[in-house]
Design an enzyme around this catalytic site. Structure first.
Site, PDB file in Angstrom:
ATOM      1  N   GLY A   7       0.827  -1.199   0.000  1.00 30.54           N
ATOM      2  CA  GLY A   7       0.000   0.000   0.000  1.00 30.54           C
ATOM      3  C   GLY A   7       0.861   1.248   0.000  1.00 30.54           C
ATOM      4  N   GLY A   8       0.640   2.118  -0.986  1.00 32.53           N
ATOM      5  CA  GLY A   8       1.436   3.336  -1.112  1.00 32.53           C
ATOM      6  C   GLY A   8       0.675   4.581  -0.694  1.00 32.53           C
ATOM      7  CG  ASN A 117      -8.980   2.836  10.354  1.00 30.14           C
ATOM      8  OD1 ASN A 117      -8.306   2.743  11.381  1.00 30.14           O
ATOM      9  ND2 ASN A 117      -8.851   3.859   9.518  1.00 30.14           N
ATOM     10  CE  LYS A 202      -7.336   3.564  14.365  1.00 31.87           C
ATOM     11  NZ  LYS A 202      -6.179   3.238  13.494  1.00 31.87           N
TER      12      LYS A 202
END
Length: 317
Positions: A7-8, A117, A202
């Protein structure tokens, strides 16, 4: 140590930059050939918390090149295999194609740390990668990508907790090695045996702040400033907290205060969900509030507010 960052985006570039700066052999796997070429040629432009920016060299390949048989058969070839793969893509990108790419990238000696998430992704990854050691992670570090390729700004320092997804599938030496490497790179990292609870804690914060900042088009700090928004925040908090507690989350007496503290500490931040809405990208609403709603259905609890904000945010896509 060889570390693959899949992932960039902002979080991926932040982790790649700090780890490479600390002397680790980092490869960033991107969704596009264009970004991979820029990173390979120019490195990551990392802007630190103190405002100092530096260029950091990394290796980079595109994820599509894995399936095209390029990049030296990276996952299948032991020469390219990494001890750790850190997955930083958003939940909406964990599809069958990415799962196939992760199968190619991982090896029998690889461990995968997942920093997504929301909920739902760990079961999907466990099913697709039965031979890989899976670790769930929760990070509070803040990052913002400044351009489409290589420039990332470190915007907030927060803890990174991680732990084995299944107690019978972990490697103590490997996890301690990563812990020490993360600390040497400047992360406030720690191991936890209570990752489900940390993920839920979270999720509770994200489920209150992210959808409402997107709906009201406001920063985190501005969100609670209007009485009607504050009232909705509190109601969404109470509903979500009750659902997660029913599935095992440890209730914290200061849970609501923590939500307010996050809004204050990140007052000028634009949430990732609002950023996605503004850019016309898919959001993670299905795995945050939508995930809460799905959990509520499974345990037989009503979730009208989570249902509503999920629908509203999806209309903003």
């Amino acid at each position: 140590m060889k570390i693959h960052i899949v992932g960039g985006g902002a979080i991926g570039l932040l982790h790649a930059g700090l780890l490479a700066q600390a002397g680790q052999e980092v490869t960033v796997w991107t969704r596009t050939d264009e970004q991979a070429k820029r990173l390979q040629a120019e490195g990551i432009r990392l802007e630190m918390l103190d405002g100092v920016a530096r260029d950091i060299a990394v290796n980079s390949h595109s994820l599509p090149s894995l399936l095209a048989g390029q990049a030296g058969q990276a996952g299948a070839d032991a020469e390219h295999a990494a001890a750790w793969i850190i997955l930083t893509v958003k939940q909406c990108h964990i599809d069958e194609r990415l799962l196939h790419q992760l199968q190619r990238l991982s090896s029998g000696k690889s461990a995968l740390l997942c920093l997504q998430n929301g909920i739902g992704h760990m079961d999907k990854l466990a099913a697709a990668l039965p031979g890989t050691l899976l670790y769930a992670g929760v990070t509070s570090a803040g990052a913002r990508r400044i351009d489409d390729a290589r420039h990332v700004r470190h915007t907030g320092d927060g803890p990174l907790w991680f732990g084995a997804y299944a107690e019978d599938k972990k490697d103590d030496n490997l996890q301690n090695l990563l812990l020490n490497i993360l600390k040497s790179a400047g992360f406030r990292a720690g191991l936890s045996n209570e990752m489900k609870d940390r993920i839920y804690q979270k999720l509770l914060i994200n489920a209150v702040i992210n959808p409402l900042t997107a709906i009201y088009d406001t920063t985190n700090g501005e969100l609670p400033e209007h009485p009607s928004r504050l009232k909705l925040m509190r109601s969404l908090f109470e509903e979500t907290s009750a659902i997660l507690a029913a599935d095992g989350m440890k209730s914290a007496a200061d849970g609501w205060q923590l939500v307010m503290q996050v809004c204050a500490a990140t007052a000028t931040n634009v949430s990732s969900m609002l950023s996605d809405v503004r850019a016309g990208r898919h959001t993670e609403i299905d795995w945050i509030n939508g995930g809460v709603s799905g959990l509520a259905r499974r345990i037989g609890i009503a979730s009208p507010l989570n249902d509503a904000v999920t629908t509203l945010v999806k209309q903003l896509h």
